[in-house]
Design an enzyme around this catalytic site. Structure first.
Site, mmCIF file in Angstrom:
data_model
loop_
_atom_site.group_PDB
_atom_site.id
_atom_site.type_symbol
_atom_site.label_atom_id
_atom_site.label_comp_id
_atom_site.label_asym_id
_atom_site.label_seq_id
_atom_site.Cartn_x
_atom_site.Cartn_y
_atom_site.Cartn_z
ATOM 1 N N LYS A 1 24.621 -4.658 19.947
ATOM 2 C CA LYS A 1 25.383 -5.824 20.365
ATOM 3 C C LYS A 1 25.086 -6.938 19.386
ATOM 4 C CE LYS A 1 25.063 -4.745 25.326
ATOM 5 N NZ LYS A 1 24.369 -5.097 26.583
ATOM 6 N N LYS B 1 26.281 1.707 36.475
ATOM 7 C CA LYS B 1 25.095 0.878 36.695
ATOM 8 C C LYS B 1 24.260 1.524 37.799
ATOM 9 C CE LYS B 1 25.889 -2.592 33.859
ATOM 10 N NZ LYS B 1 24.953 -3.013 32.784
#
Length: 368
Positions: free
Chosen positions: A262, A163
């Site tokens: 997703k 991240k």
């Protein structure tokens, strides 16, 4: 498919460790489990993966519950249907709310596969036996991220996602690459950058990243296409791809080289399979993303990732990475960077009713 009843469970469980991004720190995970029963008592399972607050997309657990209860379940019950794909198309009459749609549609696909007595992966055309698994290192100091990554590599994960955000990016990636010279690394920006950061992002080209995920706005395709022309690292789109139309536009614009699929973000299997086919036809690489899910959604992810072309390790970590005890009959396990597909009918798991009861805060039943 004759549906007799639908049950919604709103649940909440603490994570073993907080999950940190520049947008949000998640310590407690809420979610919705959907049970769809047919006239014979067979049950299909889905999971609503919206978060408690709208930091990832505009949906939340509360808005998803409202949409399921007041809009989508009545729409499902409004007329008969033969196949879950019909419901995916029927839900197009409702704008947005992809995660609420996916929760119900995924349960129907699971039920349909169980009715056919086949694994869901086989029903959708999957072939892979071994599902390649990656893992995510949350935001933090370089030392903390290296420690997290070392633990994950020891567990066998072969791809680590970092991240990043402005000011916590170049030194992080540089330090991680120096520490792991051959490890597959990718960076996830969660829309932290703008085109004004192009030169900063170009610096990341030096570090042989697998991809950089969603660097720009969550609803942007045009600026990503401009950025991709300036970078050798492939851009992976996440939040920008919700519908097959989004995917067609991204292909025409040249906005990306990779797409993270997703099921929750794209509204379920009907859209997800269309997006997958468009990517395959246009040489766009795909992989299966994760949403800090419970076991139901994790099992659905395993089914999706059996499709040919899911060759990039996905965010399919072991249940034990996040939970002391999951809500399914047995945990999803990753060994040496691989999760095995589940060969029982449907998604291959059942609910652990005792554990589900312990963590459920709202339960409601809707009869046909």
């Amino acid at each position: 498919m004759r549906i007799k009843s639908i049950t919604l469970h709103v649940m909440s469980m603490p994570l073993k460790k907080p999950f940190v991004t520049h947008l949000q720190t998640v310590s407690e995970r809420e979610g919705i489990i959907v049970e769809v029963r047919d006239a014979e008592g067979m049950t299909g399972l889905g999971e609503g993966v919206a978060f408690s607050t709208p930091w990832y997309t505009e949906e939340t657990v509360k808005t998803s519950y409202h949409m399921l209860k007041d809009v989508l379940i009545p729409l499902l019950y409004s007329k008969p249907f033969l196949h879950p794909e019909e419901i995916g198309k029927r839900f197009e009459a409702v704008r947005g709310n992809a995660m609420a749609k996916a929760a119900l549609e995924m349960a129907l696909w699971d039920l349909y596969a169980r009715q056919q007595h086949v694994p869901l992966w086989k029903l959708i055309g999957g072939t892979r036996t071994d599902i390649l698994a990656g893992a995510v290192v949350g935001a933090g100091s370089l030392k903390e991220m290296i420690t997290q990554a070392e633990e994950l590599v020891e567990e066998g994960y072969e791809r680590i996602k970092l991240k990043i955000s402005p000011g916590s990016d170049i030194e992080i990636v540089k330090g991680m690459r120096a520490h792991f010279p051959t490890l597959s690394l990718m960076a996830d920006a969660n829309s932290a950058y703008t085109l004004e950061d192009t030169s900063r992002l170009q610096t990341l080209d030096e570090y042989n990243l697998e991809m950089i995920e969603q660097p720009l706005g969550i609803d942007d395709l045009v600026e990503h296409s401009l950025l991709q022309r300036e970078m050798s690292t492939p851009i992976c789109l996440d939040e920008s791809i919700v519908t097959p139309h989004d995917m067609k536009s991204a292909i025409l614009l040249g906005s990306c080289g990779v797409v993270n699929i997703k099921l929750g973000r794209v509204g379920g299997y009907t859209n997800g399979l269309d997006i997958y086919r468009l990517c395959r036809e246009n040489s766009i690489r795909v992989w299966c993303g994760g949403m800090i899910e419970f076991g139901v959604s994790r099992a659905h992810n395993l089914a999706l990732a059996t499709l040919e072309g899911f060759s990039i390790p996905g965010d399919i970590s072991s249940s034990s990475k996040y939970w002391e005890e999951d809500i399914i009959s047995f945990p999803i396990v990753v060994r040496d960077g691989v999760a095995k597909r589940l060969d029982d009918p449907g998604i291959g798991v059942e609910l652990n009713k005792k554990r589900l009861s312990e963590v459920t805060i709202v339960r409601e039943n809707f009869n046909q």
